[in-house]
Design a protein around this motif. Structure first.
Motif, PDB file in Angstrom:
ATOM      1  N   ALA A 107      61.482  73.803  86.967  1.00 35.73           N
ATOM      2  CA  ALA A 107      60.597  73.178  87.007  1.00 35.73           C
ATOM      3  C   ALA A 107      61.068  71.535  86.989  1.00 35.73           C
ATOM      4  CB  ALA A 107      58.769  72.846  87.084  1.00 35.73           C
ATOM      5  N   ILE A 108      61.877  71.836  85.161  1.00 38.83           N
ATOM      6  CA  ILE A 108      62.437  71.277  84.164  1.00 38.83           C
ATOM      7  C   ILE A 108      63.915  71.079  85.014  1.00 38.83           C
ATOM      8  CG2 ILE A 108      63.867  71.304  83.043  1.00 38.83           C
ATOM      9  CD1 ILE A 108      60.957  72.193  80.950  1.00 38.83           C
ATOM     10  N   GLN A 109      65.003  72.251  85.779  1.00 39.87           N
ATOM     11  CA  GLN A 109      65.836  72.047  86.030  1.00 39.87           C
ATOM     12  C   GLN A 109      65.266  70.991  87.688  1.00 39.87           C
ATOM     13  OE1 GLN A 109      68.856  73.478  84.785  1.00 39.87           O
ATOM     14  NE2 GLN A 109      69.148  72.360  86.002  1.00 39.87           N
ATOM     15  N   ALA A 110      64.702  71.147  88.215  1.00 36.61           N
ATOM     16  CA  ALA A 110      64.706  70.468  89.025  1.00 36.61           C
ATOM     17  C   ALA A 110      64.269  69.148  89.347  1.00 36.61           C
ATOM     18  CB  ALA A 110      63.120  71.051  89.946  1.00 36.61           C
ATOM     19  N   GLN A 111      63.482  68.741  87.527  1.00 36.50           N
ATOM     20  CA  GLN A 111      63.267  67.432  87.482  1.00 36.50           C
ATOM     21  C   GLN A 111      64.994  66.857  87.201  1.00 36.50           C
ATOM     22  OE1 GLN A 111      60.700  67.556  84.481  1.00 36.50           O
ATOM     23  NE2 GLN A 111      58.847  67.296  85.998  1.00 36.50           N
ATOM     24  N   VAL A 112      65.261  67.790  86.367  1.00 38.60           N
ATOM     25  CA  VAL A 112      67.121  67.375  85.745  1.00 38.60           C
ATOM     26  C   VAL A 112      68.014  67.221  87.392  1.00 38.60           C
ATOM     27  CG1 VAL A 112      68.877  68.078  84.642  1.00 38.60           C
ATOM     28  CG2 VAL A 112      66.228  68.080  83.459  1.00 38.60           C
ATOM     29  N   ASN A 113      67.241  68.023  88.429  1.00 36.37           N
ATOM     30  CA  ASN A 113      68.206  67.957  89.532  1.00 36.37           C
ATOM     31  C   ASN A 113      68.014  66.559  89.591  1.00 36.37           C
ATOM     32  OD1 ASN A 113      69.943  70.168  88.864  1.00 36.37           O
ATOM     33  ND2 ASN A 113      68.685  71.304  89.754  1.00 36.37           N
ATOM     34  N   GLN A 114      66.493  65.834  89.745  1.00 39.56           N
ATOM     35  CA  GLN A 114      66.412  65.108  90.666  1.00 39.56           C
ATOM     36  C   GLN A 114      66.824  64.040  90.118  1.00 39.56           C
ATOM     37  OE1 GLN A 114      64.729  64.954  93.853  1.00 39.56           O
ATOM     38  NE2 GLN A 114      63.810  62.868  93.630  1.00 39.56           N
ATOM     39  N   ALA A 115      66.857  63.579  88.163  1.00 44.17           N
ATOM     40  CA  ALA A 115      67.465  62.489  87.870  1.00 44.17           C
ATOM     41  C   ALA A 115      68.072  62.847  88.258  1.00 44.17           C
ATOM     42  CB  ALA A 115      66.631  62.757  86.702  1.00 44.17           C
ATOM     43  N   VAL A 116      69.391  63.308  87.384  1.00 43.51           N
ATOM     44  CA  VAL A 116      71.008  63.543  87.998  1.00 43.51           C
ATOM     45  C   VAL A 116      71.704  62.810  89.207  1.00 43.51           C
ATOM     46  CG1 VAL A 116      73.316  64.907  88.401  1.00 43.51           C
ATOM     47  CG2 VAL A 116      71.527  65.094  86.388  1.00 43.51           C
ATOM     48  N   LYS A 117      70.549  63.163  90.538  1.00 43.18           N
ATOM     49  CA  LYS A 117      70.652  63.074  91.733  1.00 43.18           C
ATOM     50  C   LYS A 117      70.612  61.245  91.958  1.00 43.18           C
ATOM     51  CE  LYS A 117      69.868  64.286  96.672  1.00 43.18           C
ATOM     52  NZ  LYS A 117      69.539  65.204  97.790  1.00 43.18           N
ATOM     53  N   GLN A 118      69.127  60.766  91.334  1.00 44.12           N
ATOM     54  CA  GLN A 118      68.760  59.649  91.241  1.00 44.12           C
ATOM     55  C   GLN A 118      69.949  58.571  90.542  1.00 44.12           C
ATOM     56  OE1 GLN A 118      65.410  59.094  89.717  1.00 44.12           O
ATOM     57  NE2 GLN A 118      63.929  59.590  92.154  1.00 44.12           N
ATOM     58  N   SER A 119      69.923  59.182  89.755  1.00 47.99           N
ATOM     59  CA  SER A 119      71.437  58.067  89.287  1.00 47.99           C
ATOM     60  C   SER A 119      72.849  58.744  89.121  1.00 47.99           C
ATOM     61  CB  SER A 119      72.031  58.968  87.395  1.00 47.99           C
ATOM     62  OG  SER A 119      70.306  59.201  87.013  1.00 47.99           O
ATOM     63  N   VAL A 120      73.408  59.170  90.078  1.00 40.37           N
ATOM     64  CA  VAL A 120      74.571  59.237  90.858  1.00 40.37           C
ATOM     65  C   VAL A 120      74.319  58.311  91.809  1.00 40.37           C
ATOM     66  CG1 VAL A 120      76.375  61.127  92.384  1.00 40.37           C
ATOM     67  CG2 VAL A 120      74.902  61.469  90.078  1.00 40.37           C
ATOM     68  N   THR A 121      73.486  58.511  92.621  1.00 34.20           N
ATOM     69  CA  THR A 121      73.256  58.111  93.917  1.00 34.20           C
ATOM     70  C   THR A 121      73.467  56.233  94.092  1.00 34.20           C
ATOM     71  OG1 THR A 121      72.158  59.628  95.057  1.00 34.20           O
ATOM     72  CG2 THR A 121      71.235  57.040  95.908  1.00 34.20           C
ATOM     73  N   GLN A 122      72.638  56.022  92.279  1.00 32.54           N
ATOM     74  CA  GLN A 122      72.238  54.926  92.258  1.00 32.54           C
ATOM     75  C   GLN A 122      73.923  53.632  92.306  1.00 32.54           C
ATOM     76  OE1 GLN A 122      69.070  52.720  91.455  1.00 32.54           O
ATOM     77  NE2 GLN A 122      71.439  51.297  91.712  1.00 32.54           N
ATOM     78  N   ALA A 123      74.420  54.980  90.613  1.00 31.36           N
ATOM     79  CA  ALA A 123      75.851  54.413  90.385  1.00 31.36           C
ATOM     80  C   ALA A 123      76.348  54.278  90.904  1.00 31.36           C
ATOM     81  CB  ALA A 123      76.443  55.660  89.262  1.00 31.36           C
ATOM     82  N   VAL A 124      76.975  55.686  92.510  1.00 27.97           N
ATOM     83  CA  VAL A 124      77.636  55.135  93.902  1.00 27.97           C
ATOM     84  C   VAL A 124      77.031  53.957  94.002  1.00 27.97           C
ATOM     85  CG1 VAL A 124      78.341  56.068  95.456  1.00 27.97           C
ATOM     86  CG2 VAL A 124      77.808  57.804  93.815  1.00 27.97           C
ATOM     87  N   ALA A 125      76.069  53.868  94.313  1.00 26.70           N
ATOM     88  CA  ALA A 125      75.572  52.591  95.225  1.00 26.70           C
ATOM     89  C   ALA A 125      75.939  50.707  94.196  1.00 26.70           C
ATOM     90  CB  ALA A 125      74.713  52.648  95.287  1.00 26.70           C
ATOM     91  N   ASP A 126      76.302  50.985  92.663  1.00 25.95           N
ATOM     92  CA  ASP A 126      76.380  50.028  92.604  1.00 25.95           C
ATOM     93  C   ASP A 126      78.083  50.088  92.853  1.00 25.95           C
ATOM     94  OD1 ASP A 126      74.066  49.529  91.461  1.00 25.95           O
ATOM     95  OD2 ASP A 126      74.395  50.637  89.435  1.00 25.95           O
ATOM     96  N   VAL A 127      78.579  50.637  92.227  1.00 29.23           N
ATOM     97  CA  VAL A 127      80.482  50.911  92.707  1.00 29.23           C
ATOM     98  C   VAL A 127      80.299  49.697  93.978  1.00 29.23           C
ATOM     99  CG1 VAL A 127      82.331  51.825  92.385  1.00 29.23           C
ATOM    100  CG2 VAL A 127      81.068  52.909  90.705  1.00 29.23           C
ATOM    101  N   GLU A 128      80.105  50.875  95.166  1.00 26.27           N
ATOM    102  CA  GLU A 128      80.279  50.485  96.365  1.00 26.27           C
ATOM    103  C   GLU A 128      79.670  48.611  96.436  1.00 26.27           C
ATOM    104  OE1 GLU A 128      78.215  52.780  98.732  1.00 26.27           O
ATOM    105  OE2 GLU A 128      80.205  53.973  98.952  1.00 26.27           O
ATOM    106  N   ARG A 129      79.220  48.109  95.824  1.00 28.16           N
ATOM    107  CA  ARG A 129      78.371  47.109  95.849  1.00 28.16           C
ATOM    108  C   ARG A 129      79.253  46.391  95.005  1.00 28.16           C
ATOM    109  NH1 ARG A 129      73.434  47.262  93.729  1.00 28.16           N
ATOM    110  NH2 ARG A 129      74.100  46.613  91.843  1.00 28.16           N
ATOM    111  N   ARG A 130      80.376  46.661  93.716  1.00 29.03           N
ATOM    112  CA  ARG A 130      80.477  45.627  93.520  1.00 29.03           C
ATOM    113  C   ARG A 130      81.977  45.057  93.927  1.00 29.03           C
ATOM    114  NH1 ARG A 130      78.478  48.184  88.151  1.00 29.03           N
ATOM    115  NH2 ARG A 130      80.697  49.638  88.151  1.00 29.03           N
ATOM    116  N   ASN A 131      82.438  46.373  94.927  1.00 25.44           N
ATOM    117  CA  ASN A 131      83.865  46.564  95.726  1.00 25.44           C
ATOM    118  C   ASN A 131      83.348  45.678  96.649  1.00 25.44           C
ATOM    119  OD1 ASN A 131      85.168  48.776  93.745  1.00 25.44           O
ATOM    120  ND2 ASN A 131      84.598  50.307  95.228  1.00 25.44           N
TER     121      ASN A 131
END
Lengths: 151, 183
Positions: A107-131
């Motif tokens: 369960a912890i691993q799933a939570q970590v994966n989910q958090a990482v995925k959200q962070s990555v998605t957010q970071a990609v969206a931020d970079v794309e917006r800035r670009n």
């Protein structure tokens, strides 16, 4: 006092007080029956003393001997040992009560994966917006400086 | 007797404070009396010795419970009585008689050893309670009150047991007494 009131067994066994003894002796001096009874009782008691006293075949163990040591189960009854047991039990209980909750690694691993995925998605969206913003700014400047509309 | 009592009291006080040698001295003083009392009661040397050992062990373990050190003797014999009768009760189912019930004493010129055996046989014909009363009074010299304390019974019961025993002993020992040169 009549004959029956004298306790010749108590007399022979040394249980009479001094005054009672004197009274009894006075009576026995004048009463043949009581005198005989007293004589028989004294003889019986004296004869009993003929029983030989036995020597102790081997000495009774002394306190310092092993036999005086407490048996193994008696150790458990000692106050100090009992107190130690109570303290030990308290420590064990405390440890049990305060133990961490059970860990669910998946369960912890799933939570970590989910958090990482959200962070990555957010970071990609931020970079794309800035670009995109940068592209817009560059285009705007280009148009202003050249008057040529960027296609 | 008074000196001994005072010294016993002193030894008990020391033993209570952990002086092992003081208790060892008490054991030395009392072991013969306790052993002989038990021997006549349980009529087996090994048993008497084992029970004696147990008595002194129990006395040592509960020495602090002794209220009046001046009554150490009666207290010690109370423990001995309990241990002896505990053994006798365990033996009962086997139907074993503690003493052989021999024939009454025949009249003859008895040597001291023969007279001693005659007394032993006569004691063996008594009940355990009667015999114990004789042992405590005649051989150990306890007063009626002390015997009542040791046996946990009224003085009247002590006297009844003892007097009945003496009547029986008088009858059984009469031939030995009157023809053995004692009168």
């Amino acid at each position: 006092m009549n004959c029956e009131s004298y306790d010749w067994k108590a007399y022979a066994l040394g249980e009479l007080a001094a005054t009672q003894r004197r009274e009894a002796e006075k009576h026995a001096a004048t009463c043949e029956g009581c005198r005989d009874e007293l004589a028989h009782m004294r003889l019986t008691v004296n004869t009993l003393s003929a029983l030989r006293e036995e020597e102790v075949p081997r000495r009774i163990a002394f306190v310092s001997d092993k036999v005086f040591e407490p048996r193994w189960w008696e150790t458990f009854l000692r106050p100090t040992f009992a107190a130690a047991c109570v303290i030990a039990a308290a420590i064990v209980m405390h440890g049990y009560m305060m133990r961490p909750a059970p860990v669910d690694a998946a369960a912890i691993q799933a939570q970590v994966n989910q958090a990482v995925k959200q962070s990555v998605t957010q970071a990609v969206a931020d970079v794309e917006r800035r670009n995109a913003d940068l592209d817009n700014k560059v285009t705007t400047l280009y148009v202003k400086s050249t008057g040529i509309k960027y296609q | 007797m008074i000196f001994r009592e005072v010294e016993d009291r002193d030894l008990i006080a020391k033993a209570r404070k952990g002086d092992v040698e003081a208790y060892n001295l008490l054991v030395s003083r009392w072991e013969k009396r306790v052993f002989n009392y038990l021997l006549r009661l349980v009529s087996n040397r090994e048993d008497a010795l084992d029970v004696s050992q147990e008595v002194f062990l129990k006395a040592y373990q509960s020495l602090k419970k002794l209220d009046d050190p001046g009554r150490f003797g009666a207290w010690l014999f109370r423990i001995a009585h309990n241990e002896a009768f505990s053994l006798l009760r365990r033996r009962k189912p086997e139907g074993e008689m503690p003493f052989e019930t021999g024939t009454p004493v025949r009249g003859s010129e008895l040597l001291p050893i023969e007279l001693s055996l005659a007394v032993e046989r006569a004691l063996g014909r008594l009940s355990e309670e009667q015999r114990e009363a004789v042992l405590l009074k005649v051989y150990q010299g306890f007063k009626f009150e002390e015997m009542a304390e040791i046996l946990s019974c009224p003085v009247s019961t002590v006297k009844s047991r003892l007097y009945t025993a003496l009547d029986l002993l008088k009858a059984t020992l009469a031939p030995a007494i009157f023809r053995g040169g004692h009168i």
